[in-house]
Design a protein around this motif. Structure first.
Motif, PDB file in Angstrom:
ATOM      1  N   THR A 171       1.576 -59.886 -30.042  1.00  0.00           N
ATOM      2  CA  THR A 171       0.209 -59.392 -30.070  1.00  0.00           C
ATOM      3  C   THR A 171       0.295 -58.147 -29.307  1.00  0.00           C
ATOM      4  OG1 THR A 171      -0.623 -61.906 -30.200  1.00  0.00           O
ATOM      5  CG2 THR A 171      -2.127 -59.890 -29.280  1.00  0.00           C
ATOM      6  N   VAL A 172       1.205 -57.989 -28.489  1.00  0.00           N
ATOM      7  CA  VAL A 172       1.019 -56.854 -27.712  1.00  0.00           C
ATOM      8  C   VAL A 172       1.458 -55.481 -28.736  1.00  0.00           C
ATOM      9  CG1 VAL A 172       2.527 -55.402 -25.735  1.00  0.00           C
ATOM     10  CG2 VAL A 172       2.237 -57.850 -25.484  1.00  0.00           C
ATOM     11  N   PHE A 173       2.295 -55.649 -29.652  1.00  0.00           N
ATOM     12  CA  PHE A 173       2.606 -54.532 -30.397  1.00  0.00           C
ATOM     13  C   PHE A 173       1.438 -54.420 -31.458  1.00  0.00           C
ATOM     14  CE2 PHE A 173       4.146 -53.435 -34.725  1.00  0.00           C
ATOM     15  CZ  PHE A 173       4.807 -52.339 -34.550  1.00  0.00           C
ATOM     16  N   GLN A 174       0.983 -55.555 -31.886  1.00  0.00           N
ATOM     17  CA  GLN A 174      -0.256 -55.443 -32.949  1.00  0.00           C
ATOM     18  C   GLN A 174      -1.497 -54.584 -32.601  1.00  0.00           C
ATOM     19  OE1 GLN A 174      -0.197 -59.659 -33.561  1.00  0.00           O
ATOM     20  NE2 GLN A 174       1.066 -59.390 -35.624  1.00  0.00           N
ATOM     21  N   LEU A 175      -1.817 -55.007 -31.288  1.00  0.00           N
ATOM     22  CA  LEU A 175      -2.961 -54.421 -30.745  1.00  0.00           C
ATOM     23  C   LEU A 175      -2.630 -52.881 -30.237  1.00  0.00           C
ATOM     24  CD1 LEU A 175      -4.785 -57.134 -28.548  1.00  0.00           C
ATOM     25  CD2 LEU A 175      -4.912 -56.513 -30.945  1.00  0.00           C
ATOM     26  N   GLY A 176      -1.611 -52.592 -29.880  1.00  0.00           N
ATOM     27  CA  GLY A 176      -1.096 -51.330 -29.453  1.00  0.00           C
ATOM     28  C   GLY A 176      -1.009 -50.591 -30.595  1.00  0.00           C
ATOM     29  N   LEU A 177      -0.485 -51.072 -31.748  1.00  0.00           N
ATOM     30  CA  LEU A 177      -0.247 -50.166 -33.177  1.00  0.00           C
ATOM     31  C   LEU A 177      -1.754 -49.895 -33.609  1.00  0.00           C
ATOM     32  CD1 LEU A 177       1.294 -49.290 -35.582  1.00  0.00           C
ATOM     33  CD2 LEU A 177       0.961 -51.624 -36.410  1.00  0.00           C
ATOM     34  N   LEU A 178      -2.803 -50.842 -33.422  1.00  0.00           N
ATOM     35  CA  LEU A 178      -4.158 -50.790 -33.816  1.00  0.00           C
ATOM     36  C   LEU A 178      -4.885 -49.614 -32.935  1.00  0.00           C
ATOM     37  CD1 LEU A 178      -6.538 -51.443 -35.466  1.00  0.00           C
ATOM     38  CD2 LEU A 178      -6.951 -53.415 -33.902  1.00  0.00           C
ATOM     39  N   ALA A 179      -4.636 -49.766 -31.669  1.00  0.00           N
ATOM     40  CA  ALA A 179      -5.042 -48.626 -30.707  1.00  0.00           C
ATOM     41  C   ALA A 179      -4.719 -47.479 -30.904  1.00  0.00           C
ATOM     42  CB  ALA A 179      -4.899 -49.189 -29.248  1.00  0.00           C
ATOM     43  N   LYS A 180      -3.463 -47.337 -31.198  1.00  0.00           N
ATOM     44  CA  LYS A 180      -2.898 -45.819 -31.334  1.00  0.00           C
ATOM     45  C   LYS A 180      -3.097 -45.202 -32.545  1.00  0.00           C
ATOM     46  CE  LYS A 180      -0.818 -45.551 -27.097  1.00  0.00           C
ATOM     47  NZ  LYS A 180      -1.556 -44.238 -26.177  1.00  0.00           N
ATOM     48  N   THR A 181      -2.891 -46.313 -33.579  1.00  0.00           N
ATOM     49  CA  THR A 181      -2.887 -45.501 -35.048  1.00  0.00           C
ATOM     50  C   THR A 181      -4.050 -46.122 -36.040  1.00  0.00           C
ATOM     51  OG1 THR A 181      -1.319 -47.084 -35.990  1.00  0.00           O
ATOM     52  CG2 THR A 181      -0.585 -45.296 -34.580  1.00  0.00           C
ATOM     53  N   GLY A 182      -4.310 -47.307 -35.699  1.00  0.00           N
ATOM     54  CA  GLY A 182      -5.501 -47.901 -36.718  1.00  0.00           C
ATOM     55  C   GLY A 182      -4.849 -48.718 -37.815  1.00  0.00           C
ATOM     56  N   ALA A 183      -3.586 -48.479 -37.761  1.00  0.00           N
ATOM     57  CA  ALA A 183      -2.450 -49.210 -38.837  1.00  0.00           C
ATOM     58  C   ALA A 183      -2.810 -50.779 -38.819  1.00  0.00           C
ATOM     59  CB  ALA A 183      -0.948 -48.805 -38.715  1.00  0.00           C
TER      60      ALA A 183
END
Length: 313
Positions: A107-119
């Motif tokens: 979940t750490v990676f997934q939310l970080g990815l969403l926050a940083k890039t929207g991917a």
């Protein structure tokens, strides 16, 4: 999609049998499984030194769109790596077809990815336990519901989940239909990111469909985390809150009747009445889990007898 690229970004593998059995199972289904050496890597409680795990994670940004990246397991470890993850390179690979899947600490990676890039990434099964047995089991046959939804996600990029279960915490509206950004994951992990650059911005999740799960957490800890999200204005800004599995906890005599249902009842009292609170989403640390697209638009229809959650990305 016939290429699975395994990564081990968090905890070390505690089950010698599980990942290897899972790898063989995927091969029997016709998949090519890559980077399998990572399942044996270990440093202290982690699946390798920080530099090893970070390098492995950043390398997925160089994979082709034919690949599905599958996390070995959760545990803890991704928080250490966040500042040095090459978010945009990974997002570019996702734009070109790459898919990345996991849950729990992932979940750490997934939310970080969403926050940083929207991917968009996939909250779904992992190599250990979902596709390989625990040490106490002779073998594992992947859960049919999990496998069905996993295939729909990686092959067709779609979600169509129907839940038939009595809904007791709907609030003001006993039936409705809405759309919003699907996001969420492990409750404890999600709370640990609030106030950091790795938590999605308000504009990304306003009016969203938030899904939550957790494991090994007593109901009072679940309630404490939910109250944090409520008082931080996060829960109140959603279109709907979906509760998945909250498993492997133990109640005590001292609880005197306080249990998970009491938590949900208290949350319902404090959550704005217009926001439906739905239960029994098949997602979490359990065999029967759906695969959910973190960051994709979702459609939710619900009534007192259940709900349907759909997405296409």
């Amino acid at each position: 999609m016939k290429k699975i690229h395994v990564i081990a970004p968090s905890g070390a593998n505690p089950e010698p049998q599980s990942p290897f059995a899972a790898i063989e199972w995927f091969k029997r289904q016709g998949f090519e499984v890559q980077n399998t050496d990572c399942v044996e890597r270990r440093y202290q409680r982690f699946s390798g030194k920080d530099a090893e795990r970070l390098s492995e994670l950043n390398q997925i940004g160089k994979l082709s769109g034919e690949h599905l990246v599958l996390a070995m397991r959760g545990g803890y470890g991704l928080h250490r790596l966040l500042p040095d993850i090459e978010w945009q390179q990974i997002a570019n690979a996702i734009q070109n077809g790459l898919q990345v899947c996991g849950h729990s600490d992932f979940t750490v990676f997934q939310l970080g990815l969403l926050a940083k890039t929207g991917a968009v990434s996939l909250a779904g099964p992992m190599l250990n336990y979902d596709f390989g047995p625990k040490e106490s089991q002779a073998e594992i046959i992947p859960d049919p519901l999990m496998w069905k939804h996993f295939q729909a996600a990686i092959q067709d990029r779609q979600l169509d989940c129907k839940v038939e279960a009595q809904q007791s915490y709907l609030g003001k509206s006993t039936a409705g239909e809405l759309t919003g950004t699907l996001w969420g994951g492990n409750l404890t992990i999600l709370c640990s990111l609030v106030g950091t650059p790795y938590f999605p911005a308000q504009k990304q999740i306003q009016g969203g469909i938030l899904f939550l799960e957790d494991v090994n957490e007593h109901p009072y800890r679940i309630e404490r985390n939910l109250m944090q999200l409520l008082d931080a204005g996060i829960l109140g800004s959603q279109s709907a809150v979906l509760l998945g599995g909250f498993s492997a906890y133990r109640l005590f005599d001292h609880d005197q009747g306080y249990d998970l249902h009491m938590v949900f009842e208290h949350l319902r009292k404090r959550l704005p009445e217009v926001i439906p609170l739905l239960t029994d989403l098949p997602f979490g640390h359990q065999a029967n889990k759906v695969t959910l697209p973190v960051g994709a638009s979702g459609k939710l229809s619900y009534n007192s007898s259940g709900f349907v959650l759909q997405s296409k990305w």
